[in-house]
Design a protein around this motif. Sequence first.
Motif, mmCIF file in Angstrom:
data_model
loop_
_atom_site.group_PDB
_atom_site.id
_atom_site.type_symbol
_atom_site.label_atom_id
_atom_site.label_comp_id
_atom_site.label_asym_id
_atom_site.label_seq_id
_atom_site.Cartn_x
_atom_site.Cartn_y
_atom_site.Cartn_z
ATOM 1 N N ALA A 157 0.466 -0.582 0.064
ATOM 2 C CA ALA A 157 -0.087 0.404 -0.085
ATOM 3 C C ALA A 157 0.764 0.956 0.201
ATOM 4 C CB ALA A 157 -1.212 0.163 0.963
ATOM 5 N N ARG A 158 1.968 1.329 0.618
ATOM 6 C CA ARG A 158 2.924 2.246 0.630
ATOM 7 C C ARG A 158 3.060 3.075 -0.258
ATOM 8 N NH1 ARG A 158 7.834 1.061 4.637
ATOM 9 N NH2 ARG A 158 8.687 -0.215 3.453
ATOM 10 N N HIS A 159 3.200 2.155 -2.214
ATOM 11 C CA HIS A 159 3.699 1.959 -3.172
ATOM 12 C C HIS A 159 2.369 3.196 -3.755
ATOM 13 C CE1 HIS A 159 7.310 -0.604 -2.974
ATOM 14 N NE2 HIS A 159 6.493 -0.945 -3.097
ATOM 15 N N HIS A 160 1.817 3.233 -2.969
ATOM 16 C CA HIS A 160 0.122 4.232 -3.477
ATOM 17 C C HIS A 160 -0.136 5.335 -2.949
ATOM 18 C CE1 HIS A 160 -0.122 0.310 -6.573
ATOM 19 N NE2 HIS A 160 0.150 -0.498 -5.641
ATOM 20 N N ASN A 161 -0.354 5.031 -1.631
ATOM 21 C CA ASN A 161 -0.545 5.997 -1.021
ATOM 22 C C ASN A 161 0.782 7.004 -0.206
ATOM 23 O OD1 ASN A 161 1.219 5.787 1.383
ATOM 24 N ND2 ASN A 161 -0.162 4.659 2.148
ATOM 25 N N GLY A 162 1.897 7.230 -0.709
ATOM 26 C CA GLY A 162 2.914 8.456 -0.686
ATOM 27 C C GLY A 162 3.540 8.141 0.254
ATOM 28 N N LYS A 204 3.102 5.622 3.622
ATOM 29 C CA LYS A 204 2.621 6.338 5.030
ATOM 30 C C LYS A 204 2.510 4.498 5.035
ATOM 31 C CE LYS A 204 -0.182 10.056 4.202
ATOM 32 N NZ LYS A 204 -1.076 11.017 3.801
ATOM 33 N N CYS A 253 0.923 2.294 8.639
ATOM 34 C CA CYS A 253 -0.246 2.061 9.327
ATOM 35 C C CYS A 253 0.187 1.089 10.733
ATOM 36 C CB CYS A 253 -1.094 1.513 8.769
ATOM 37 S SG CYS A 253 -0.717 -0.127 8.285
ATOM 38 N N THR A 307 -5.024 3.818 9.464
ATOM 39 C CA THR A 307 -4.529 4.817 8.609
ATOM 40 C C THR A 307 -4.229 6.209 9.681
ATOM 41 O OG1 THR A 307 -6.374 6.180 8.387
ATOM 42 C CG2 THR A 307 -5.567 4.328 6.446
ATOM 43 N N GLU A 350 -4.152 9.029 9.319
ATOM 44 C CA GLU A 350 -5.001 10.191 8.965
ATOM 45 C C GLU A 350 -6.667 9.201 10.229
ATOM 46 O OE1 GLU A 350 -3.362 10.637 6.162
ATOM 47 O OE2 GLU A 350 -3.759 8.628 6.422
#
Length: 364
Positions: free
Chosen positions: A172-177, A179, A181, A351, A353
């Motif tokens: 997921a880090r490759h697609h969420n900047g 980040k 979790c 996440t 956020e």
Amino acid sequence: MARLLNGIKVVELAGLAPVPHCGMMLADFGADVTVIDKKHPVVEQRMNRGKTMKEFDLRKPEDIKKVRELCKTSDVLLDPYRPGTLEKMGLDPLSLWNDNKGLIICRISGYGQTGRMKDEAGHDINYVAMSGMMPTFAGREASRPWPPVNMLADFAGGGLSAAFGIVSAIHARHHNGGKGCVLDCSMTEGTAYLASFVQHYYDQSHLFTDKYAAFTGECPIYRYGKVKEEVAIENAWKNVFRTYKTKDGKFMAVGPLEPKFHQNMFEVLGVDGDDLFSDPELITKELEETFLQKTRDEWSKVFEGKDCCVTPVLDIHEVGTYGQHVDRQNFTKSDKFGGTWIAKPSPRVQTMEELTATATRSKL
């Protein structure tokens, strides 16, 4: 074996079964895993294949700082502690993210980071009991629910589930900047999720509920020989790692292996445990008679918050209504498949956020 996780750095805070198992799997697939352990651990760690070992005293601020430094350049932190322990140590996720926004914090616990049972002690028998699956494992003709060897909750629902969550979070880090979790990995929920096949097909009586159903242990195709009657118990610990029938014909799962937990249990029950090791048959009989004095739900209330590793044995039709599962909304009621409760995916992902918003709300 292909080193699919080559370049991934993991900090493993030493713990019992699921965490070292998860770390071992990550190391097996190429991750650089560093284990932070005590100088003289109480339990010998044997699942350290391919790992680097470091001795830190996490009661010392200077060693906590060393862990923080490792986390600054790592991808994953494996947390084996009860909820809130990292925060007390000064290793709370939000502060770690200030130094490394990509850090994935995998928190493996018995019942999850939230809910009324989050701080309760437990072992594999308790997590399996709480998953709603133990009666199914025991088979239709079993006199009482029988706990499987501790591979199920510790290693499948715990370690393996956590490893899958970690790999998903890395992707997921490759697609969420970039980040990270928090992965909230409950061994109870992981076990329930593993049972998705049973939940979806439980209405097929020839598989689970008929007298000679395929998966009851009574089917002539799968069963070889006769099941021997239970013989006299040789080791006392077996008496406190089994299920006991209650007044209403249901069961409690009793798993207080460690002295402090079975002492707590005896105090709650008002039972003299001095004979536990000298006469296991006597204490077994006494516990059987004691648990028959109340219903399962009455015993559940008695043991709530007592830290005894004693939990109710839930079945597939009621598991979604139990307090801890309601708190965390662990199951959804299916209109299909015989109306069973279907486990939600595990581990959960928080996440940055979401965790920030939760922390903000808690301060209001």
